[in-house]
Design an enzyme around this catalytic site. Structure first.
Site, PDB file in Angstrom:
ATOM      1  N   CYS A   1       0.864  -1.172   0.000  1.00  0.00           N
ATOM      2  CA  CYS A   1       0.000   0.000   0.000  1.00  0.00           C
ATOM      3  C   CYS A   1       0.908   1.231   0.000  1.00  0.00           C
ATOM      4  CB  CYS A   1      -0.914   0.002   1.218  1.00  0.00           C
ATOM      5  SG  CYS A   1      -1.994   1.447   1.280  1.00  0.00           S
ATOM      6  N   LEU A   2       1.037   1.846  -1.163  1.00  0.00           N
ATOM      7  CA  LEU A   2       1.895   3.011  -1.326  1.00  0.00           C
ATOM      8  C   LEU A   2       1.229   3.910  -2.356  1.00  0.00           C
ATOM      9  CD1 LEU A   2       4.631   4.353  -0.627  1.00  0.00           C
ATOM     10  CD2 LEU A   2       5.663   2.991  -2.452  1.00  0.00           C
TER      11      LEU A   2
END
Length: 157
Positions: free
Chosen positions: A90-91
């Site tokens: 999750c970026l």
């Protein structure tokens, strides 16, 4: 598709030139498919990941660089922004904040920065995120260090 191939060849040449300049990242192109890039990144110092070497898998879409690559950890890692089971990351730059200015090498740098500065408010790994959000830094670091030793450090002997 031709533009993405040209861009990837350009990045490949840059990676070859920058190998010595960025020893924490080993990014290579799959010999049989320019859209697949395995990478090795070193865990950042002064984190529970220090001393570990983590394998990433890049799947580059044909619309690259207009669309971001898909990147996941192949090495198991205890981190709030990485789904433990699949290695999904999750970026924001891999989702809604992507820009064609990013390269595969700079994505590796961003992942190393995320390892050093987790975002517990948007966790994919709730156990890890909950430890940080509740202030149990010691518990989080202990678990992260344990998984780093088990999965990301070369075995001796």
């Amino acid at each position: 598709m031709q533009a993405s191939r040209a861009r990837l060849f350009k990045e490949y040449k840059e990676v070859q030139r920058e190998k010595a300049a960025d020893p924490d990242i080993q990014l290579v192109c799959d010999d049989s498919n320019i859209f697949k890039w395995p990478a090795l990144i070193k865990g950042p110092s002064e984190t529970p990941y220090e001393g570990g070497v983590f394998q990433l898998a890049f799947a580059v879409p044909e619309q690259y660089p207009l669309q971001p690559p898909q990147v996941r950890f192949l090495t198991k890692i205890f981190h709030p922004n990485v789904l433990f089971k699949t290695g999904e990351i999750c970026l924001d730059i891999l989702k809604n904040a992507w820009s064609p200015a990013w390269t595969l090498q700079s994505v590796c740098r961003a992942i190393i920065a995320l390892m050093a500065h987790p975002e517990p408010d948007s966790p994919l790994n709730c156990d890890s995120g909950n430890l940080l959000r509740s202030g149990d830094l010691r518990g989080y670091q202990s678990m992260a260090r344990m998984y780093t030793r088990l999965a990301a450090m070369p075995r001796k002997g």
